[in-house]
Scaffold this active site. Structure first.
Site, PDB file in Angstrom:
ATOM      1  N   SER A 112      22.211 -30.211  20.713  1.00 14.88           N
ATOM      2  CA  SER A 112      22.098 -31.731  20.702  1.00 14.88           C
ATOM      3  C   SER A 112      22.726 -32.325  21.972  1.00 14.88           C
ATOM      4  O   SER A 112      22.600 -32.110  23.277  1.00 14.88           O
ATOM      5  CB  SER A 112      22.389 -32.314  19.444  1.00 14.88           C
ATOM      6  OG  SER A 112      21.655 -33.518  19.591  1.00 14.88           O
ATOM      7  N   HIS A 113      23.366 -33.580  21.774  1.00 14.67           N
ATOM      8  CA  HIS A 113      24.009 -34.099  22.753  1.00 14.67           C
ATOM      9  C   HIS A 113      25.244 -33.529  23.015  1.00 14.67           C
ATOM     10  O   HIS A 113      26.021 -34.206  24.105  1.00 14.67           O
ATOM     11  CB  HIS A 113      24.411 -35.447  22.071  1.00 14.67           C
ATOM     12  CG  HIS A 113      25.289 -35.321  20.811  1.00 14.67           C
ATOM     13  ND1 HIS A 113      25.023 -35.128  19.744  1.00 14.67           N
ATOM     14  CD2 HIS A 113      27.025 -35.673  20.789  1.00 14.67           C
ATOM     15  CE1 HIS A 113      26.039 -35.118  18.885  1.00 14.67           C
ATOM     16  NE2 HIS A 113      27.020 -35.436  19.566  1.00 14.67           N
ATOM     17  N   LYS A 125      19.996 -24.332  14.178  1.00 14.64           N
ATOM     18  CA  LYS A 125      19.993 -24.965  13.032  1.00 14.64           C
ATOM     19  C   LYS A 125      18.322 -24.437  12.518  1.00 14.64           C
ATOM     20  O   LYS A 125      17.542 -23.891  13.107  1.00 14.64           O
ATOM     21  CB  LYS A 125      19.627 -26.310  12.933  1.00 14.64           C
ATOM     22  CG  LYS A 125      18.856 -27.102  13.971  1.00 14.64           C
ATOM     23  CD  LYS A 125      18.809 -28.328  13.963  1.00 14.64           C
ATOM     24  CE  LYS A 125      18.048 -29.151  15.040  1.00 14.64           C
ATOM     25  NZ  LYS A 125      17.937 -30.454  14.802  1.00 14.64           N
ATOM     26  N   ASP A 276      18.318 -37.326  24.507  1.00 14.15           N
ATOM     27  CA  ASP A 276      19.556 -36.303  24.498  1.00 14.15           C
ATOM     28  C   ASP A 276      19.172 -34.935  24.635  1.00 14.15           C
ATOM     29  O   ASP A 276      17.956 -34.639  24.933  1.00 14.15           O
ATOM     30  CB  ASP A 276      20.414 -36.586  23.268  1.00 14.15           C
ATOM     31  CG  ASP A 276      19.670 -35.944  21.962  1.00 14.15           C
ATOM     32  OD1 ASP A 276      18.442 -35.968  22.092  1.00 14.15           O
ATOM     33  OD2 ASP A 276      20.359 -35.440  21.091  1.00 14.15           O
ATOM     34  N   ASP A 278      18.406 -32.453  22.977  1.00 19.52           N
ATOM     35  CA  ASP A 278      17.175 -31.620  22.195  1.00 19.52           C
ATOM     36  C   ASP A 278      16.050 -32.665  21.886  1.00 19.52           C
ATOM     37  O   ASP A 278      15.334 -32.369  21.419  1.00 19.52           O
ATOM     38  CB  ASP A 278      17.758 -31.065  20.888  1.00 19.52           C
ATOM     39  CG  ASP A 278      18.099 -32.064  19.861  1.00 19.52           C
ATOM     40  OD1 ASP A 278      18.846 -33.459  20.618  1.00 19.52           O
ATOM     41  OD2 ASP A 278      18.316 -31.965  18.719  1.00 19.52           O
ATOM     42  N   ASP A 280      16.054 -35.795  20.736  1.00 17.91           N
ATOM     43  CA  ASP A 280      15.677 -36.577  19.210  1.00 17.91           C
ATOM     44  C   ASP A 280      16.576 -38.014  19.429  1.00 17.91           C
ATOM     45  O   ASP A 280      16.072 -38.750  18.356  1.00 17.91           O
ATOM     46  CB  ASP A 280      16.196 -35.774  17.879  1.00 17.91           C
ATOM     47  CG  ASP A 280      17.558 -35.282  18.015  1.00 17.91           C
ATOM     48  OD1 ASP A 280      18.312 -35.466  18.863  1.00 17.91           O
ATOM     49  OD2 ASP A 280      17.900 -34.427  17.095  1.00 17.91           O
ATOM     50  N   ARG A 281      17.410 -38.128  20.184  1.00 19.74           N
ATOM     51  CA  ARG A 281      17.630 -39.445  20.401  1.00 19.74           C
ATOM     52  C   ARG A 281      17.360 -40.322  21.380  1.00 19.74           C
ATOM     53  O   ARG A 281      16.620 -39.848  22.359  1.00 19.74           O
ATOM     54  CB  ARG A 281      19.532 -39.202  20.757  1.00 19.74           C
ATOM     55  CG  ARG A 281      20.197 -38.671  19.649  1.00 19.74           C
ATOM     56  CD  ARG A 281      21.666 -38.908  19.970  1.00 19.74           C
ATOM     57  NE  ARG A 281      22.370 -37.927  19.253  1.00 19.74           N
ATOM     58  CZ  ARG A 281      23.716 -38.108  18.817  1.00 19.74           C
ATOM     59  NH1 ARG A 281      24.302 -39.040  19.728  1.00 19.74           N
ATOM     60  NH2 ARG A 281      24.239 -37.356  17.852  1.00 19.74           N
ATOM     61  N   THR A 343      25.367 -39.949   6.812  1.00 18.70           N
ATOM     62  CA  THR A 343      24.788 -39.588   8.047  1.00 18.70           C
ATOM     63  C   THR A 343      24.141 -38.226   8.096  1.00 18.70           C
ATOM     64  O   THR A 343      24.722 -37.022   7.490  1.00 18.70           O
ATOM     65  CB  THR A 343      26.416 -39.319   9.151  1.00 18.70           C
ATOM     66  OG1 THR A 343      26.861 -40.701   9.150  1.00 18.70           O
ATOM     67  CG2 THR A 343      26.088 -38.880  10.459  1.00 18.70           C
ATOM     68  N   SER A 364      23.471 -43.971  15.669  1.00 20.35           N
ATOM     69  CA  SER A 364      24.009 -42.856  16.758  1.00 20.35           C
ATOM     70  C   SER A 364      22.903 -42.494  17.787  1.00 20.35           C
ATOM     71  O   SER A 364      22.677 -41.686  18.492  1.00 20.35           O
ATOM     72  CB  SER A 364      24.499 -41.401  16.254  1.00 20.35           C
ATOM     73  OG  SER A 364      23.303 -40.994  15.311  1.00 20.35           O
ATOM     74  N   LYS A 375      14.569 -37.131  13.813  1.00 17.75           N
ATOM     75  CA  LYS A 375      14.471 -38.346  14.643  1.00 17.75           C
ATOM     76  C   LYS A 375      13.786 -37.889  15.796  1.00 17.75           C
ATOM     77  O   LYS A 375      13.660 -36.786  16.225  1.00 17.75           O
ATOM     78  CB  LYS A 375      15.915 -38.854  14.963  1.00 17.75           C
ATOM     79  CG  LYS A 375      16.857 -37.900  15.350  1.00 17.75           C
ATOM     80  CD  LYS A 375      18.366 -38.417  15.303  1.00 17.75           C
ATOM     81  CE  LYS A 375      19.306 -37.561  15.982  1.00 17.75           C
ATOM     82  NZ  LYS A 375      19.962 -36.653  15.105  1.00 17.75           N
TER      83      LYS A 375
HETATM   84  C1  VG1 Z   1      26.435 -37.150  14.768  1.00 16.98           C
HETATM   85  C2  VG1 Z   1      25.776 -38.696  14.517  1.00 16.98           C
HETATM   86  C3  VG1 Z   1      24.753 -38.457  13.654  1.00 16.98           C
HETATM   87  C4  VG1 Z   1      23.517 -37.656  13.932  1.00 16.98           C
HETATM   88  C5  VG1 Z   1      24.316 -36.274  14.268  1.00 16.98           C
HETATM   89  C6  VG1 Z   1      23.037 -35.104  14.955  1.00 16.98           C
HETATM   90  O1  VG1 Z   1      26.955 -36.660  13.775  1.00 16.98           O
HETATM   91  O2  VG1 Z   1      26.856 -39.461  14.184  1.00 16.98           O
HETATM   92  O3  VG1 Z   1      24.292 -39.804  13.370  1.00 16.98           O
HETATM   93  O4  VG1 Z   1      22.748 -37.217  13.054  1.00 16.98           O
HETATM   94  O5  VG1 Z   1      25.332 -36.552  15.162  1.00 16.98           O
HETATM   95  O6  VG1 Z   1      22.493 -35.731  15.967  1.00 16.98           O
HETATM   96  P1  VG1 Z   1      28.409 -36.574  13.601  1.00 16.98           P
HETATM   97  O7  VG1 Z   1      28.588 -35.933  12.246  1.00 16.98           O
HETATM   98  O8  VG1 Z   1      29.184 -36.220  14.873  1.00 16.98           O
HETATM   99  O9  VG1 Z   1      28.924 -38.321  13.395  1.00 16.98           O
HETATM  100  V1  VG1 Z   1      22.024 -34.727  17.254  1.00 16.98           V
HETATM  101  O10 VG1 Z   1      20.987 -35.601  18.076  1.00 16.98           O
HETATM  102  O11 VG1 Z   1      23.525 -34.313  17.877  1.00 16.98           O
HETATM  103  O12 VG1 Z   1      21.546 -33.516  16.458  1.00 16.98           O
HETATM  104 CO    CO Z   2      19.937 -34.645  19.379  1.00 14.32          CO
END
Ligand code: VG1
Ligand code: CO
Length: 542
Positions: A112-113, A125, A276, A278, A280-281, A343, A364, A375
């Site tokens: 992801s990010h 995943k 981001d 992948d 989804d953000r 979360t 986030s 998302k």
């Molecule tokens: C973070 C964010 C959470 C989000 C998750 C996956 O998790 O806070 O809101 O769902 O990333 O997002 P954490 O446990 O680091 O707080 V993504 O777009 O990285 O799959």
């Molecule tokens: Co993401």
């Protein structure tokens, strides 16, 4: 053609907030990825002869693991795999494919990010047949299997050509390589008023979309520029790169600062957005106004019925616990349910499946709806555009009017990244131990009304998830939440979420950090953030 290969378990394959994330060299250890993929299959049953979706965000090591996943799926008896061309599939697009073609589930390769590259992050995943991230029951089972794995089953299928659209055989299994954008673009077209959006762009509306060298590029290019007629150049950094150009594909005010600066500048476009790694953000910035993700969820929910896909209104809104309460006020006004979950998107799945929530969101920068079970970055951008087109107002007008109607929830998140795990755990343990003694005491003139460790009782399946974040609730509705991240790959990341509600319209244009200054100081007094972490300021403020 199918081999059973002996292997030894790794002890660290516990999925976090969203799948298993590790540095690439960890994933490159012998059989590391194979073990985890086999453990996913070992935790599931009933997939013989069924279809599995496979795709990823294009980051370094994506193509290699896609080949492994194809061969192991064949070894385990899947009848068919559907792979996005070039191994590309955004997280929301994967969710759509799983649902649309009623497949058994899917494997999404992404961190992801988090940054990508030979020394950066990789992730895997599993998403179930509803298109959503595997619930805790399944991720716990995958972890249990990974600790006792003795072998994995793999078919000798050679290297499958994943770049040519069409259908080939891998042993007894069928492999379909498909266009990763088409079905997703059709889904967006079914939800939003594309004619109105075409008119909007035709009228000279200017937009900037930054794909941050990540997976959303091809989707944004096709939808915004090709289907909606936004001028060439609207999308930036739209070619997915294995290392995201050396940047963090995290659409926030730190990693997308160039976009923020442009949107605050003298010749700013009307609307700016980013996504981001992948896809989804979403980051939303209007001309000279930044929309916090928590506000964005509330504003999208308040106006959603202006888009054709939501014209009958919403069934309910769900938000993660640390997300601000702005959406709660919208739900109250609409007379619909509001749900507070831990979360991570996996907790929204049941509410969406049960028809209890239509729109969900996280602070986030994650927002989505019942159109998929993830998302969805571009979806949020298109809903904003649809609302702008329908109301004929600027983003700034919509935001200020929303605050005037509902009040403003000042909100910020402070992240302390790569803190030594022992120090971060000590902070949390100490704070937990004194939660019982906090209510009734005052810090910096703020009286603590309640302090607890959030536990979620899923209203659909009755499951309970404990220790999901420490909440300190002050009299008057302000709060501070502290939790440790479940997506990082080195040390611990402490997240501190700070919120204050301001009903007075005359006080809606304060600087956020100043508006929250007393709460920020109180959080440090209560939790000893500086002394425990050894830092005198956060690494990232959003
Ligand atoms: C973070 C964010 C959470 C989000 C998750 C996956 O998790 O806070 O809101 O769902 O990333 O997002 P954490 O446990 O680091 O707080 V993504 O777009 O990285 O799959
Ligand atoms: Co993401």
């Amino acid at each position: 053609m199918i081999k059973t290969v002996p292997t030894k378990p790794y002890t660290d394959q516990k999925p976090g907030t969203s799948g298993l994330r590790k540095k690439v060299p960890v994933f490159q250890q012998e059989h590391y990825a194979e073990n985890f993929i086999q453990s996913i299959f070992d935790a599931l049953d009933g997939f013989q002869g069924k279809t599995l979706v496979i795709g990823g965000d294009g980051r370094f090591y994506n193509r290699e693991v896609i080949q492994k996943a194809i061969a192991i799926a064949a070894g385990n008896g899947f009848g068919k795999v559907m792979v996005g061309q070039g191994g590309i599939l955004s997280t929301p697009a994967a969710s759509n494919i799983i649902r649309k073609y009623k497949t058994f589930g899917g494997i999404i390769l992404s961190a992801s990010h988090n940054p990508g590259g030979p020394h950066e992050d990789f992730g895997i995943k599993y998403n179930a047949g509803n298109g959503g991230p595997a619930p805790e029951k399944i991720t716990d089972a995958i972890f249990a299997k990974s600790k006792e794995i003795k072998s994995f089953k793999i078919a000798d299928v050679g290297t499958v050509d994943i770049d040519t659209i069409g259908t080939v055989k891998a042993g007894d299994m069928t492999v379909e390589i498909f266009d990763p954008v088409k079905d997703y673009a059709e889904l967006m077209e079914s939800l939003f008023d594309f004619d109105a959006l075409r008119k909007l762009f035709k009228s000279g509306f200017r937009m900037r979309f930054d794909a941050m060298h990540a997976v959303t590029g091809p989707y944004a290019k096709e939808i915004l520029e090709h289907r909606l007629g936004a001028p060439n150049g609207t999308c930036r950094n739209f070619t997915p790169l294995p290392d995201f150009g050396g940047h963090h594909p995290d659409p926030n005010l730190v990693h997308a600062k160039h976009l923020y600066d442009e949107m605050m500048g003298p010749d700013a476009p009307d609307f700016g957005a980013a996504s981001d790694g992948d896809g989804d953000r979403n980051l939303i910035i209007g001309k000279s106004i930044f929309v916090t993700p928590s506000d964005s969820v509330a504003m999208l929910a308040a106006n959603a019925s202006l888009a054709p896909g939501y014209k009958d209104g919403l069934k309910g809104i769900a938000r993660s616990m640390p997300t601000s309460g702005a959406a709660d006020r919208v739900a109250e006004k609409l007379g619909i349910g509001i749900y507070e979950t831990p979360t991570g998107w996996k907790f929204f799945g049941n509410l969406l499946d049960a028809g209890m929530a239509t729109i969900c969101g996280e602070e986030s920068a994650g927002t989505g709806s019942n159109h998929v079970r993830e998302k969805d970055g571009l979806w949020a951008v298109l809903l904003w555009l649809n609302i702008l087109a329908a109301r004929g107002e600027s983003c700034k007008q919509i935001v200020t009017e929303h605050w005037a109607t509902y009040g403003r929830n000042y909100y910020s998140r402070h992240d302390y990244e790569e803190v030594e795990s022992d120090r971060a755990n000590a902070l949390v343990d100490e704070l937990r131990a004194k939660l019982g003694s906090l209510p009734g005491t005052s810090v910096r003139g703020l009286k603590i009304a309640k302090a607890d460790d959030f536990a979620y009782h899923d209203p659909v399946d009755g499951s309970v998830s404990k220790n999901q974040g420490i909440r300190i609730l002050f009299e008057g509705g302000s709060r501070v939440v502290l939790r440790l991240s479940g997506t990082g790959t080195s040390g611990a990341t402490l997240r501190v979420y700070i919120e204050r509600y301001e009903p007075d319209k005359a006080r809606h244009d304060l600087d956020t950090q100043e508006a929250l200054a007393d709460l920020i100081a109180a959080a440090d007094d209560i939790a000893g953030i500086k002394s425990h972490t050894g830092r005198n300021k956060p690494s990232v403020i959003t």
